[in-house]
Motif scaffolding. Structure first.
Motif, PDB file in Angstrom:
ATOM      1  N   GLY A  83       0.804  -1.217   0.000  1.00  0.00           N
ATOM      2  CA  GLY A  83       0.000   0.000   0.000  1.00  0.00           C
ATOM      3  C   GLY A  83       0.831   1.258   0.000  1.00  0.00           C
ATOM      4  O   GLY A  83       0.451   2.268  -0.587  1.00  0.00           O
ATOM      5  N   ILE A  84       1.985   1.236   0.641  1.00  0.00           N
ATOM      6  CA  ILE A  84       2.849   2.424   0.687  1.00  0.00           C
ATOM      7  C   ILE A  84       3.385   2.738  -0.702  1.00  0.00           C
ATOM      8  O   ILE A  84       3.370   3.890  -1.140  1.00  0.00           O
ATOM      9  N   LEU A  85       3.827   1.729  -1.417  1.00  0.00           N
ATOM     10  CA  LEU A  85       4.333   1.929  -2.776  1.00  0.00           C
ATOM     11  C   LEU A  85       3.219   2.406  -3.701  1.00  0.00           C
ATOM     12  O   LEU A  85       3.411   3.337  -4.491  1.00  0.00           O
ATOM     13  N   LEU A  86       2.042   1.805  -3.593  1.00  0.00           N
ATOM     14  CA  LEU A  86       0.914   2.203  -4.431  1.00  0.00           C
ATOM     15  C   LEU A  86       0.477   3.629  -4.114  1.00  0.00           C
ATOM     16  O   LEU A  86       0.157   4.408  -5.031  1.00  0.00           O
ATOM     17  N   TYR A  87       0.485   4.005  -2.845  1.00  0.00           N
ATOM     18  CA  TYR A  87       0.140   5.370  -2.454  1.00  0.00           C
ATOM     19  C   TYR A  87       1.122   6.369  -3.062  1.00  0.00           C
ATOM     20  O   TYR A  87       0.725   7.405  -3.592  1.00  0.00           O
ATOM     21  N   ALA A  88       2.400   6.059  -2.992  1.00  0.00           N
ATOM     22  CA  ALA A  88       3.410   6.951  -3.552  1.00  0.00           C
ATOM     23  C   ALA A  88       3.258   7.095  -5.065  1.00  0.00           C
ATOM     24  O   ALA A  88       3.384   8.198  -5.611  1.00  0.00           O
ATOM     25  N   ILE A  89       2.957   6.003  -5.744  1.00  0.00           N
ATOM     26  CA  ILE A  89       2.751   6.054  -7.196  1.00  0.00           C
ATOM     27  C   ILE A  89       1.532   6.904  -7.531  1.00  0.00           C
ATOM     28  O   ILE A  89       1.580   7.745  -8.436  1.00  0.00           O
ATOM     29  N   LEU A  90       0.429   6.703  -6.801  1.00  0.00           N
ATOM     30  CA  LEU A  90      -0.776   7.493  -7.066  1.00  0.00           C
ATOM     31  C   LEU A  90      -0.567   8.965  -6.711  1.00  0.00           C
ATOM     32  O   LEU A  90      -1.103   9.848  -7.375  1.00  0.00           O
ATOM     33  N   TRP A  91       0.203   9.244  -5.680  1.00  0.00           N
ATOM     34  CA  TRP A  91       0.485  10.628  -5.287  1.00  0.00           C
ATOM     35  C   TRP A  91       1.223  11.353  -6.414  1.00  0.00           C
ATOM     36  O   TRP A  91       0.969  12.518  -6.708  1.00  0.00           O
ATOM     37  N   ILE A  92       2.133  10.653  -7.069  1.00  0.00           N
ATOM     38  CA  ILE A  92       2.884  11.247  -8.172  1.00  0.00           C
ATOM     39  C   ILE A  92       2.044  11.304  -9.454  1.00  0.00           C
ATOM     40  O   ILE A  92       2.072  12.298 -10.188  1.00  0.00           O
ATOM     41  N   ALA A  93       1.278  10.252  -9.728  1.00  0.00           N
ATOM     42  CA  ALA A  93       0.589  10.132 -11.016  1.00  0.00           C
ATOM     43  C   ALA A  93      -0.720  10.918 -11.104  1.00  0.00           C
ATOM     44  O   ALA A  93      -1.059  11.421 -12.179  1.00  0.00           O
ATOM     45  N   LEU A  94      -1.449  11.014 -10.003  1.00  0.00           N
ATOM     46  CA  LEU A  94      -2.757  11.671 -10.064  1.00  0.00           C
ATOM     47  C   LEU A  94      -2.611  13.188 -10.026  1.00  0.00           C
ATOM     48  O   LEU A  94      -1.856  13.727  -9.221  1.00  0.00           O
ATOM     49  N   PRO A  95      -3.354  13.884 -10.882  1.00  0.00           N
ATOM     50  CA  PRO A  95      -3.310  15.344 -10.835  1.00  0.00           C
ATOM     51  C   PRO A  95      -4.083  15.868  -9.630  1.00  0.00           C
ATOM     52  O   PRO A  95      -4.996  15.216  -9.125  1.00  0.00           O
ATOM     53  N   LEU A  96      -3.713  17.039  -9.183  1.00  0.00           N
ATOM     54  CA  LEU A  96      -4.399  17.680  -8.065  1.00  0.00           C
ATOM     55  C   LEU A  96      -5.701  18.298  -8.561  1.00  0.00           C
ATOM     56  O   LEU A  96      -5.714  19.001  -9.573  1.00  0.00           O
TER      57      LEU A  96
END
Length: 117
Positions: A83-96
């Motif tokens: 979950g930590i890795l997936l959270y970091a990927i989504l934090w970078i990939a998803l626009p604000l």
């Protein structure tokens, strides 16, 4: 806006109460799909974020309570560890998501009266 269950003040347009978690009936406020004329987009939340806004963005996209998504995410992190890795990927990939600016009613200026002149 006032919660239907606990009668506390919450943000206008909220679908869930931040205090008691009760689902709110929102009338007159268009959702993101009808406002933009297209399908909803998966975006990080700009207003209801604790760390990066990923869980709140997922909650908005799936029309769920953000607290429930955060608890489920914590369980994934504790049980699986990915979950930590997936959270970091989504934090970078998803626009604000853009900030929702509520239109304030125009301020009323008091009418000046002449006193005895």
């Amino acid at each position: 806006m006032i919660c239907n269950s606990c009668q506390r003040n919450i943000a206008d347009g909220s679908r869930f109460c931040y205090n008691c978690g009760a689902q709110q009936v929102v009338t007159g406020a268009p959702d993101m799909a009808s406002a933009t004329g297209g399908p909803r987009r998966l975006m990080r939340s700009s207003t209801n974020k604790k760390l990066g806004g990923v869980c709140a963005g997922l909650a908005d996209y799936f029309d769920m309570d953000a607290t429930l998504v955060r608890v489920l995410w914590l369980l994934v992190v504790l049980c699986g560890g990915t979950g930590i890795l997936l959270y970091a990927i989504l934090w970078i990939a998803l626009p604000l998501a853009p900030y929702q600016v509520a239109a304030a009613p125009p301020a009323q200026t008091p009418v000046a009266t002449q006193a005895g002149n």
